[in-house]
Structure formats: C-alpha cells, structure tokens
Design a protein around this motif. Sequence first.
Motif, mmCIF file in Angstrom:
data_model
loop_
_atom_site.group_PDB
_atom_site.id
_atom_site.type_symbol
_atom_site.label_atom_id
_atom_site.label_comp_id
_atom_site.label_asym_id
_atom_site.label_seq_id
_atom_site.Cartn_x
_atom_site.Cartn_y
_atom_site.Cartn_z
ATOM 1 N N PRO A 138 0.842 -1.209 0.000
ATOM 2 C CA PRO A 138 0.000 0.000 0.000
ATOM 3 C C PRO A 138 0.871 1.251 0.000
ATOM 4 N N GLN A 139 0.428 2.281 -0.682
ATOM 5 C CA GLN A 139 1.220 3.510 -0.757
ATOM 6 C C GLN A 139 1.359 4.187 0.597
ATOM 7 N N THR A 140 0.527 3.787 1.546
ATOM 8 C CA THR A 140 0.611 4.358 2.895
ATOM 9 C C THR A 140 1.566 3.582 3.795
ATOM 10 N N PRO A 170 0.883 9.632 -4.424
ATOM 11 C CA PRO A 170 0.272 10.925 -4.079
ATOM 12 C C PRO A 170 1.345 11.912 -3.616
ATOM 13 N N PHE A 171 1.169 13.172 -3.956
ATOM 14 C CA PHE A 171 2.193 14.176 -3.656
ATOM 15 C C PHE A 171 2.481 14.302 -2.164
ATOM 16 N N LEU A 228 9.734 16.601 -2.304
ATOM 17 C CA LEU A 228 10.174 17.161 -3.583
ATOM 18 C C LEU A 228 11.514 16.572 -4.016
ATOM 19 N N GLN A 229 12.404 16.365 -3.069
ATOM 20 C CA GLN A 229 13.712 15.809 -3.388
ATOM 21 C C GLN A 229 13.579 14.399 -3.962
ATOM 22 N N GLY A 230 12.676 13.618 -3.389
ATOM 23 C CA GLY A 230 12.448 12.267 -3.887
ATOM 24 C C GLY A 230 11.892 12.264 -5.297
ATOM 25 N N LEU A 231 10.978 13.180 -5.575
ATOM 26 C CA LEU A 231 10.410 13.285 -6.921
ATOM 27 C C LEU A 231 11.479 13.683 -7.936
ATOM 28 N N GLN A 232 12.297 14.650 -7.569
ATOM 29 C CA GLN A 232 13.354 15.097 -8.476
ATOM 30 C C GLN A 232 14.373 13.984 -8.730
#
Length: 312
Positions: A164-166, A221-222, A227-231
């Motif tokens: 699960p994403q959670t 989900p955002f 942000l660092q992980g997304l980049q």
Amino acid sequence: MKMLFAEAQSITCASTYLIQAGLLIAAYEYANGRPEAAHITMGGVAKSAFVTGLADSSSWQTNEASIISSESLERLNLWWGVIILERLILCEINDKTQRPTTDCPSSEFPLPSDLQPVQSNTRSVGSCPRDCLPLNQDRKPCVFGHQARAVLLLDRVLAVRRHPQTNSGRMVEIQQLDKQLQSFLSERMNTGTAEIGHDCSPIASAVRALCLLHQEVLSCPFDTVDLQGLQHSKAALEMVSNVVVDVARHHKAQIACQNSHADLLPLSCSYTLHMAMRHIRDCTKLVCPHRRSSDLNSLAQLDQEFSDRWKA
C-alpha cells in the motif's frame, strides 16, 4: 505449437523436458509482445516445476559439499529460468498486485551457471565419473548468474509495488533498492566489454527494475513523497533513458556492420526500448518537440530489428 504442447501435457507426466518446452513457449510469447499469454503459460510451467521437484534442493545437490553434477546443475538452471522469466513477464502485466507463483530463493541458494564443466581431481572413490561443477561459493557468477542477481532485485521491486502507498517502510525500501540497482548497473556496465550480448540480459533486467521503481515513486500521491524524492526519480528515469539510447545506438551499429545479430538482444529488449521512448516523448512535450528526435529514431530502429526477428 501451443496446441501440440497442450496435447503432450494431457498424455504425459510432468518432466523437465515439458518444463523446458513450456519455458521456451512462454519466452517466445513474451518476446512476441504477448505478456498476458506468456503469463498464462508460465502458470502451468511453474506448477509443473513444483510437481517435478525442481524447487527442492535435494534434486540438484550431491553428497559432496563442493561439486554439483552437470545433470543436477541443468535442473538448477531450469528452476532459475522459471523464476527469472516469470518475474520479467510480471513487469508487463497491468495488474501490479499479481504475485509470482514461485518464491525467490534465499541468498544461500546457488546461482545458475553457464554450464562450463571443470574436471575435479578430488572425487571420492565410486563417485560419478561425469564432469562436475563447483557450487555457488566456489564459482564466480557468470552471465546467467548475474541475470539471477538482477532478477532478485527485480523481485523486491515487484514486492514494493504491491505494498500500500501508505506503508511506512515503503519509501525506505525504495531508496535501498535504488542504491542497489544503480550499484549493480555500474558494476556490470564497467566490465570493459563492448561485445553485443555480453551482460545485456542482466543489465536489461536491472534497467527495467529501476524504471518500475521510479515510476512507482512518481505515481505516488504528492503528500507521500517529498520534492527531493520526486526530483531524484525524474533524474533516474532520465539517466536510464540515456543509457538505453546509448546501448541502442551501439547495438544497431554492431548489427549494421554484421558483428552481431538480433538473436543476441535480450528478450525484454522491446519493452525496455518502448519504456525509453515513452519517457522521451513525455519529456519533449514539456520542452521541445524536436529536441531528441535522433534518440527516438535510434530506439525505433533497434526495436524494428527486434520486431523483425520476434514479431514477424
């Protein structure tokens, strides 16, 4: 071919020969761009493997601690073939909750071998006179062994995707897998060989695993990813796409000058190429539509070579 295989299954007992035949059929379906059909075939192959005892270590171990007979190693390799192909196929199944029928072995389980026997001078009296091969702890991993190492990491990626994403430990596992996959790719791509086919399958499996891993991060989900992980995930996908483009250009050049042929490309080739093409197209929509047209052409040309061989 599949009808003949089904008929053989209905009138004969499960055997290593039938498993080998089923594995080849599933591999063809997978390379042919029909992962769903391959998934169904692999289900039957895996069950036959359990029936014949391939997963049982006693079917390939010998009484001598340091060697394994070539016949037993063939069974070990066949079991690894089932494990590897099942997970490669699952990468292309839309339902990511699907679990492999087979369990990945522990780290103590011997890796597969390229079946290059060595003569043993330490056989006991009355032991098997055939060629024997050293067990895992005495053998350096070969190409098949490195493929197994890559798929062990891929198996963990598939498991993370099912969480699960959670799940609180999910991102920690993703970060660990990212480091291990990038380390594996760095190791295998710095071997100093430019020969097409050498280490292509292990590298392709690791690349596919790394892509799935970071695509999973970008789909979260955002509020669950910083942000660092997304980049980092965006940069990782860009890096992987660049690697695939470079490899595609090299392979196409080798094929063009007849130094090699499409049969040496990994079975996952088309899936990896299409992954890179999708990523590049998504990026160019945001930047410049003509920025990487040459990259797309290189990928498409190699994909055509592969398709002419497997999808004609």
